[in-house]
Write an enzyme that holds these catalytic residues in place. Structure first.
Site, PDB file in Angstrom:
ATOM      1  N   LYS A 162      -2.792  -1.964   7.707  1.00 40.97           N
ATOM      2  CA  LYS A 162      -3.312  -1.678   8.843  1.00 40.97           C
ATOM      3  C   LYS A 162      -3.564  -2.253  10.449  1.00 40.97           C
ATOM      4  CE  LYS A 162      -6.637  -0.564   4.251  1.00 40.97           C
ATOM      5  NZ  LYS A 162      -7.829  -1.443   3.910  1.00 40.97           N
ATOM      6  N   HIS A 221      -1.872   2.242  -5.550  1.00 41.06           N
ATOM      7  CA  HIS A 221      -3.104   1.195  -5.604  1.00 41.06           C
ATOM      8  C   HIS A 221      -3.108  -0.064  -6.855  1.00 41.06           C
ATOM      9  CE1 HIS A 221      -4.684  -0.616  -1.928  1.00 41.06           C
ATOM     10  NE2 HIS A 221      -5.300  -1.006  -2.515  1.00 41.06           N
ATOM     11  N   ARG A 239      -0.571  -2.608  -6.377  1.00 45.08           N
ATOM     12  CA  ARG A 239      -0.417  -3.688  -5.476  1.00 45.08           C
ATOM     13  C   ARG A 239      -1.488  -4.381  -5.941  1.00 45.08           C
ATOM     14  NH1 ARG A 239      -1.136  -4.789  -0.365  1.00 45.08           N
ATOM     15  NH2 ARG A 239      -3.333  -5.564   0.517  1.00 45.08           N
ATOM     16  N   HIS A 272      -4.408  -8.894   4.071  1.00 41.16           N
ATOM     17  CA  HIS A 272      -4.939  -9.430   4.038  1.00 41.16           C
ATOM     18  C   HIS A 272      -5.454 -10.019   5.635  1.00 41.16           C
ATOM     19  CE1 HIS A 272      -6.125  -8.376  -0.607  1.00 41.16           C
ATOM     20  NE2 HIS A 272      -5.835  -7.659  -0.002  1.00 41.16           N
ATOM     21  N   ARG A 276       0.849  -1.140  -0.067  1.00 37.83           N
ATOM     22  CA  ARG A 276      -0.175   0.764   0.037  1.00 37.83           C
ATOM     23  C   ARG A 276       0.851   1.313  -0.092  1.00 37.83           C
ATOM     24  NH1 ARG A 276      -2.333  -3.417   3.973  1.00 37.83           N
ATOM     25  NH2 ARG A 276      -4.632  -4.532   3.570  1.00 37.83           N
ATOM     26  N   TYR A 330      -9.744 -11.182  -6.673  1.00 39.92           N
ATOM     27  CA  TYR A 330      -8.823 -11.263  -7.441  1.00 39.92           C
ATOM     28  C   TYR A 330      -8.677 -12.843  -8.491  1.00 39.92           C
ATOM     29  CZ  TYR A 330      -5.990  -7.931  -5.824  1.00 39.92           C
ATOM     30  OH  TYR A 330      -5.742  -6.112  -4.946  1.00 39.92           O
TER      31      TYR A 330
END
Length: 303
Positions: free
Chosen positions: A177, A249, A252, A275, A153, A284
């Site tokens: 995150k 992004h 990514r 994730h 990110r 994806y």
């Protein structure tokens, strides 16, 4: 209970208890502020501990006229989180958003770049470009190589530290995150570019004291901003004539898509992207359906 007090307590909870970033906290705060403004404009005097469904439902309906389905869903989710916090803290016994349904939205497939697109963007960087004697072209190439090869990110890239580089082991430590840390493998080629930047470019910068451990710096010796990374990429897209709207992004997304197309395990991609749920990574699977057809043709016994 006053709205401002409740909102401040909620923001503190999001930062300390849930470890959310400042950007995420601002978004949650904005959702609640919209409701507060609506109450003030309509002279509705209901505090957060007593406001009910009958008051909130017209507010949602009014906003739905100017918001698309995705924005409506985001607002409802944000308010539901706020009132769930109040229930958790025993300020109220029910969540007034429990019976308000979010609009149905399809999953937005991420934009991706082809390998040729990425090669073209990186090749367009003038590595001899200097600013105040600092080879920013070399820095920019290293930034794009790192974004793509590690699937970071943009905030993870700008926060990357010298002390996060574990090249002997072939990994970098990434803070994602919620301040959650993970180790991401890094290829020899990207290690080479980082070492060139670190040893030949970064050493020419007058680094500010608080950024001594920050890897990527601007020409004033400070941490690069997210906006600067966006600008670098948009300028390159314009230079190469790329007819796509791209951002950090996008690299990514491309990282994950190309790994999947080349046979990488979905669980491994999830760990590298950081994730929390594999459901997020599964998006994806839908990016390139031709790849799935090729997999069937290659591996199914009755192809």
């Amino acid at each position: 209970m006053k709205w401002l007090n409740a909102l401040n307590d909620y923001k503190h909870y999001l930062k300390i208890e849930r470890g959310l970033s400042d950007n995420s906290i601002t978004n949650y705060e904005y959702d609640v502020q919209k409701l507060i403004i609506y109450l003030e404009e309509n002279n509705i005097n209901q505090s957060p501990d007593v406001i009910d469904y009958d008051t909130i439902q017209p507010f949602i309906y009014e906003l739905s006229k100017s918001l698309n389905a995705r924005s409506q869903s985001r607002l409802i989710s944000g308010l539901r989180s706020f009132f769930s916090y109040l229930v958790f803290e025993d300020y109220r016994t029910t969540n007034p958003l429990d019976h308000i349904e979010s609009p149905k939205i399809g999953r937005k497939l991420p934009d991706t770049l082809s390998i040729e697109d990425i090669d073209s963007l990186i090749a367009a960087i003038d590595i001899t470009k200097e600013y105040n004697g600092i080879r920013i072209g070399e820095r920019d190439r290293t930034i794009l190589e790192t974004l793509y090869s590690c699937g970071l990110r943009v905030s993870e890239l700008t926060n990357l530290k010298l002390s996060d580089l574990y090249f002997d082991e072939g990994f970098i430590k990434v803070t994602g995150k919620g301040n959650k840390q993970r180790f991401v493998p890094i290829g020899k080629n990207t290690q080479k570019y980082i070492n060139i930047y670190k040893n030949e470019v970064r050493t020419t910068i007058n680094v500010q004291k608080e950024f001594k451990d920050t890897l990527f710096l601007n020409n004033r010796g400070k941490q690069l901003t997210r906006a600067m990374i966006f600008t670098i990429i948009k300028q390159l897209a314009k230079k190469t004539g790329l007819q796509k709207t791209i951002s950090p992004h996008t690299f990514r997304h491309s990282f994950a898509t190309h790994l999947l197309e080349n046979g990488a395990d979905l669980r491994a991609i999830q760990l590298m992207l950081g994730h929390e749920s594999i459901t997020t990574t599964e998006i994806y699977m839908h990016v390139d359906r031709t790849h799935l057809k090729d997999v069937l043709t290659q591996f199914h016994p009755r192809k």
